[in-house]
Every structure is written in structure tokens, then in C-alpha cells.
Design an enzyme around this catalytic site. Structure first.
Site, PDB file in Angstrom:
ATOM      1  N   ARG A  62      39.579 -35.885  20.698  1.00  0.00           N
ATOM      2  CA  ARG A  62      38.533 -36.702  20.090  1.00  0.00           C
ATOM      3  C   ARG A  62      39.033 -38.123  19.805  1.00  0.00           C
ATOM      4  NH1 ARG A  62      37.216 -36.282  13.715  1.00  0.00           N
ATOM      5  NH2 ARG A  62      35.409 -37.643  13.762  1.00  0.00           N
TER       6      ARG A  62
ATOM      7  N   HIS B   7      43.035 -38.787   5.136  1.00  0.00           N
ATOM      8  CA  HIS B   7      42.395 -39.233   6.384  1.00  0.00           C
ATOM      9  C   HIS B   7      43.457 -39.737   7.345  1.00  0.00           C
ATOM     10  CE1 HIS B   7      38.485 -38.985   4.512  1.00  0.00           C
ATOM     11  NE2 HIS B   7      38.975 -39.650   3.489  1.00  0.00           N
TER      12      HIS B   7
ATOM     13  N   ASN C 285      40.818 -33.101   4.063  1.00  0.00           N
ATOM     14  CA  ASN C 285      40.266 -34.093   4.984  1.00  0.00           C
ATOM     15  C   ASN C 285      38.862 -33.604   5.312  1.00  0.00           C
ATOM     16  OD1 ASN C 285      39.454 -35.868   6.903  1.00  0.00           O
ATOM     17  ND2 ASN C 285      41.299 -35.685   8.196  1.00  0.00           N
TER      18      ASN C 285
ATOM     19  N   ALA D 149      33.563 -36.507   8.164  1.00  0.00           N
ATOM     20  CA  ALA D 149      32.401 -37.335   7.823  1.00  0.00           C
ATOM     21  C   ALA D 149      31.720 -36.890   6.529  1.00  0.00           C
ATOM     22  CB  ALA D 149      31.405 -37.326   8.980  1.00  0.00           C
TER      23      ALA D 149
ATOM     24  N   TYR E   7      42.314 -41.454  16.454  1.00  0.00           N
ATOM     25  CA  TYR E   7      42.912 -40.323  15.731  1.00  0.00           C
ATOM     26  C   TYR E   7      44.235 -39.852  16.323  1.00  0.00           C
ATOM     27  CZ  TYR E   7      38.296 -40.223  13.589  1.00  0.00           C
ATOM     28  OH  TYR E   7      37.155 -40.573  12.915  1.00  0.00           O
TER      29      TYR E   7
ATOM     30  N   ARG F  74      37.040 -49.461   8.726  1.00  0.00           N
ATOM     31  CA  ARG F  74      36.146 -49.128   9.833  1.00  0.00           C
ATOM     32  C   ARG F  74      34.701 -49.494   9.477  1.00  0.00           C
ATOM     33  NH1 ARG F  74      37.495 -43.184  11.594  1.00  0.00           N
ATOM     34  NH2 ARG F  74      36.067 -43.783  13.277  1.00  0.00           N
TER      35      ARG F  74
ATOM     36  N   GLU G 222      42.848 -36.374  -1.296  1.00  0.00           N
ATOM     37  CA  GLU G 222      42.033 -36.777  -0.142  1.00  0.00           C
ATOM     38  C   GLU G 222      42.946 -37.277   0.972  1.00  0.00           C
ATOM     39  OE1 GLU G 222      39.381 -40.003  -1.132  1.00  0.00           O
ATOM     40  OE2 GLU G 222      38.401 -39.949   0.835  1.00  0.00           O
TER      41      GLU G 222
ATOM     42  N   PRO H 292      34.482 -31.326   9.529  1.00  0.00           N
ATOM     43  CA  PRO H 292      33.848 -31.331  10.845  1.00  0.00           C
ATOM     44  C   PRO H 292      34.564 -32.205  11.869  1.00  0.00           C
ATOM     45  CG  PRO H 292      32.580 -32.622   9.280  1.00  0.00           C
ATOM     46  CD  PRO H 292      33.614 -31.883   8.482  1.00  0.00           C
ATOM     47  N   ASN H 293      34.590 -31.677  13.074  1.00  0.00           N
ATOM     48  CA  ASN H 293      35.123 -32.338  14.272  1.00  0.00           C
ATOM     49  C   ASN H 293      36.647 -32.428  14.310  1.00  0.00           C
ATOM     50  OD1 ASN H 293      32.479 -32.985  15.419  1.00  0.00           O
ATOM     51  ND2 ASN H 293      32.291 -34.364  13.679  1.00  0.00           N
TER      52      ASN H 293
HETATM   53  C1  DQA Z   1      38.468 -39.011   9.095  1.00  0.00           C
HETATM   54  C2  DQA Z   1      37.684 -40.288   8.818  1.00  0.00           C
HETATM   55  C3  DQA Z   1      36.185 -40.007   8.715  1.00  0.00           C
HETATM   56  O1  DQA Z   1      35.481 -41.220   8.501  1.00  0.00           O
HETATM   57  C4  DQA Z   1      35.677 -39.380  10.000  1.00  0.00           C
HETATM   58  O2  DQA Z   1      34.316 -39.048   9.871  1.00  0.00           O
HETATM   59  C5  DQA Z   1      36.489 -38.212  10.418  1.00  0.00           C
HETATM   60  C6  DQA Z   1      37.937 -38.281  10.312  1.00  0.00           C
HETATM   61  C7  DQA Z   1      39.962 -39.287   9.323  1.00  0.00           C
HETATM   62  O3  DQA Z   1      40.754 -38.360   9.220  1.00  0.00           O
HETATM   63  O4  DQA Z   1      40.332 -40.422   9.658  1.00  0.00           O
HETATM   64  O5  DQA Z   1      35.954 -37.222  10.914  1.00  0.00           O
HETATM   65  O6  DQA Z   1      38.350 -38.153   7.958  1.00  0.00           O
END
Ligand code: DQA
Length: 145
Positions: A20, A103, A77, A80, A25, A110, A101, A12-13
Site C-alpha cells: 500500500r 503512525h 495505529n 484512518a 508507508y 499530510r 498513538e 484499517p488498511n
Molecule cells: C496512518 C496515517 C493515517 O492518516 C492513515 O489513514 C493510515 C495510516 C499511518 O500509520 O501513517 O491508514 O495511521
């Protein structure tokens, strides 16, 4: 010989990357990251299937699909959902395809609610805090398997 297939699944997002919270990011879009991965994948003789969804169940379905398609590995990735989704943890445990995994940021540096990673409980390895390079490092690790 057929190229090894690597699924790159984004949660998501992440469709809003570039717009964003760029201070966290960065300014690269998901398409920029896809292009960077495609370049490296070509050198590694890997085929990339990159997807994004804002829906948890899509990510679960795609993890199952990666196994069914005989994918070499998955880079995930989960955004959240990383910190909330027992369904993703179970899906990773349910398949034998190795999951890496990824990120962009380093969630452990954080807010406390980002310190727990359900994905990390079953993932092969985690690459985080390197911006888009986190994906590249994960791809290299997948290629080395
Ligand atoms: C994220 C880190 C997550 O905590 C966050 O909710 C994201 C992006 C990252 O790529 O840094 O949506 O996965």
C-alpha cells in the site's frame, strides 16, 4: 513475575502494508513490524499481542479487552479511524490502560483532513513520522511506564 502484556492494535488498511502506497508507508509488511517489535519486546521482558482489523468495532472491543486483561499498555495505529472515530476516543477514555498513538507517516504534514486526531485527544503520547520505528519508540515509552 509474569511478563507485562502490551496490545498492539492496528486499524484499517494496515494489513496491506508493504503493498500500500510504499512511497508513504515504506516496504515493510505488518508481519515485519511484528517481528521487529517481538525482538525488542523480548529484551524489555514484555509480551506483545499484535492484531489488525478493518472494522472500527473490533478496535473498540480490543481496547476494552486490554483493560479487562490487565494489559500494561496499548499501542494503537487506528489508521484512518484516527481522524473520524469518536467511538475510539470514548473507548480510550473509558479505560485506564495507557494508550500510545502510533503512525508510520506524519499525518500533520499530510492532507488537512488528517490533521485532526480523535485518538490523540485521549492518548498518553503520540509517535508518528518515523516509519516502523514509530512502533518501537512507542514500545520503549510503554516499557518505561
Ligand atoms: C496512518 C496515517 C493515517 O492518516 C492513515 O489513514 C493510515 C495510516 C499511518 O500509520 O501513517 O491508514 O495511521
Amino acid at each position: 513475575m509474569a511478563k507485562r502484556l502490551v496490545y498492539v492494535l492496528n486499524g484499517p488498511n494496515l494489513n496491506l502494508l508493504g503493498l500500500r502506497e510504499p512511497e508513504i508507508y515504506g516496504s515493510d509488511t505488518l508481519d515485519d513490524i511484528a517481528a521487529m517489535l517481538e525482538d525488542r519486546a523480548r529484551e524489555l521482558d514484555i509480551e506483545i499481542d499484535m492484531r489488525q482489523s478493518n472494522h472500527e468495532g473490533h478496535l473498540v472491543d480490543w481496547l476494552h479487552e486490554a483493560q479487562a486483561e490487565g494489559a500494561h499498555a496499548v499501542l494503537l495505529n487506528a489508521g484512518a479511524y484516527t481522524h473520524t472515530s469518536i467511538a475510539l476516543l470514548d473507548a480510550i477514555k473509558a479505560i485506564s490502560t495507557p494508550v500510545f498513538e502510533v503512525h508510520l507517516s506524519d499525518p500533520t504534514k499530510r492532507e488537512p483532513f488528517r490533521h485532526l486526531s480523535y485518538v490523540g485527544m485521549a492518548a498518553r503520547e503520540c509517535f508518528q513520522g518515523h516509519g516502523p520505528r514509530s512502533y518501537l519508540l512507542a514500545l520503549e515509552a510503554a516499557a518505561a511506564l
